[in-house]
Each structure stands twice: as structure tokens, then as C-alpha cells.
Design a protein around this motif. Structure first.
Motif, short mmCIF file in Angstrom:
data_model
loop_
_atom_site.label_atom_id
_atom_site.label_comp_id
_atom_site.label_asym_id
_atom_site.label_seq_id
_atom_site.Cartn_x
_atom_site.Cartn_y
_atom_site.Cartn_z
N THR A 224 0.91 -1.17 -0.36
CA THR A 224 -0.40 -0.08 0.30
C THR A 224 1.15 1.51 0.16
O THR A 224 1.92 1.29 0.77
CB THR A 224 -0.69 -0.08 0.73
N SER A 225 0.62 2.46 -0.42
CA SER A 225 1.55 3.83 -0.32
C SER A 225 0.73 4.87 0.74
O SER A 225 1.92 5.30 0.83
CB SER A 225 1.04 4.35 -1.68
N ARG A 226 -0.18 4.29 0.69
CA ARG A 226 -0.60 5.33 2.00
C ARG A 226 -1.58 4.83 2.56
O ARG A 226 -2.81 3.83 2.60
CB ARG A 226 -1.96 6.41 0.78
N PRO A 227 -0.65 4.60 4.24
CA PRO A 227 0.44 4.90 4.04
C PRO A 227 1.14 3.79 3.83
O PRO A 227 0.85 2.98 3.17
CB PRO A 227 0.59 5.02 5.76
N PRO A 228 2.96 4.07 3.81
CA PRO A 228 3.68 3.63 2.91
C PRO A 228 3.44 2.15 3.68
O PRO A 228 3.92 2.13 4.63
CB PRO A 228 5.20 4.05 2.57
N ARG A 229 3.84 1.67 3.62
CA ARG A 229 3.42 -0.56 3.96
C ARG A 229 3.64 -1.21 3.05
O ARG A 229 4.02 -1.52 2.18
CB ARG A 229 2.10 -0.64 4.85
N TYR A 230 5.01 -1.96 3.74
CA TYR A 230 5.78 -3.32 2.37
C TYR A 230 4.87 -4.51 3.63
O TYR A 230 4.84 -5.04 4.62
CB TYR A 230 7.22 -3.35 2.79
#
Length: 161
Positions: A73-79
């Protein structure tokens, strides 16, 4: 002849491996990755590492080429963290630690924490590198894990907290 490398002044493969994998947290994080946990929160809960400790371990594993970080996900950045080929090659070490721990680090009344079904023959894989049912060498992709009720409960309690 002593060779200076990023692993110190040794050609010893054990010392070089220990330089990468030599602490409890690294091994436990690798265990969790092999168990299918890919996201930071899940890794933190099941490894019982602090956020700072887990961040450090994940960075070390990534820098060593054992895992790759992929955004989910980019909002918030998650990895999420995925094992590389090099990381997957660590699986026999995890199995060896499991076998040793099941044999030498528990009381007689404790059940095996995770049993594996060997998908090739349908039998119990046992603890070693060869299937105790058919004798074939075990490969990770040919194993189906089943946690003991007590180990599943332990993990569920950690997840719920």
C-alpha cells in the motif's frame, strides 16, 4: 592465509554464516517468514521483537540478500517481506534447528510443535531431512504443516494481545 572480507578475517563458512544469522532475532524472523508471515505487524507479534529490533533485523536480512521488501500500500507506505532464493536456501537450517530443538529442548510431555505431512506420500514427514514414512529427501514445497493445538493457541494468544 587470512583474507579480510566483510565477514571478518576468515575463510570459515561457519563464521561467515554466523556473521549474518548469528542472533536469536534473525533466526526467529526467518522462521516467521517460512511460516508465511510477510507483514511487519505479524512478524513483530510472532517474533516478539520490539519494533526497533525487528526493523534492524529486516534491514540486515535485506542488505544480506535474504529478503526483498515489496510495497502493498502507498498511503501510508507499507511493505511485505519476501524470501529471495538465497533466503529460501536457509530452510534446511531452520529444519535442522527444529529437529534439534524438538529432540533436546523440551520436556517429554510436550507434543511436537509443528508436524509436517509429506504431500508426495501422504505420510508423516517426521523431524529429519528424509521423510520417516517413505524415506525420500524432504523439500519445503512438498510439506504441509499442522501446528499442535498448544502451539497454535500460543500463537493465537500473541496475535490477540
Amino acid at each position: 592465509m587470512v583474507v579480510s572480507t566483510k565477514f571478518g578475517n576468515t575463510l570459515c563458512p561457519v563464521a561467515r554464516s554466523q556473521a549474518i544469522m548469528g542472533d536469536r532475532w534473525t533466526i526467529v524472523v526467518m522462521r516467521e517468514l517460512f511460516m508465511g508471515n510477510r507483514r511487519f505487524d505479524d512478524l513483530m507479534v510472532q517474533s516478539q521483537a520490539t519494533p526497533q529490533m525487528l526493523t534492524l533485523q529486516l534491514r540486515r536480512l535485506e542488505a544480506s540478500g535474504l529478503i526483498e521488501r515489496h510495497p502493498y500500500t502507498s498511503r501510508p507506505p507499507r511493505y511485505e517481506y519476501q524470501l529471495t532464493t538465497k533466503g529460501q536456501a536457509f530452510y534446511p537450517v531452520i529444519r535442522a534447528l527444529r529437529e534439534w530443538g524438538e529432540t533436546w529442548c523440551k520436556s517429554e510431555n510436550e507434543d511436537v510443535a509443528v508436524r509436517y505431512k509429506h504431500l508426495k506420500c501422504g505420510g508423516n514427514a517426521g523431524l529429519g531431512v528424509a521423510c520417516e514414512t517413505c524415506g525420500n529427501v524432504l523439500r519445503r514445497e512438498d510439506l504441509k504443516p499442522e501446528m499442535s493445538p498448544s502451539y497454535a493457541r500460543e500463537r493465537a494468544i500473541r496475535q490477540a494481545e
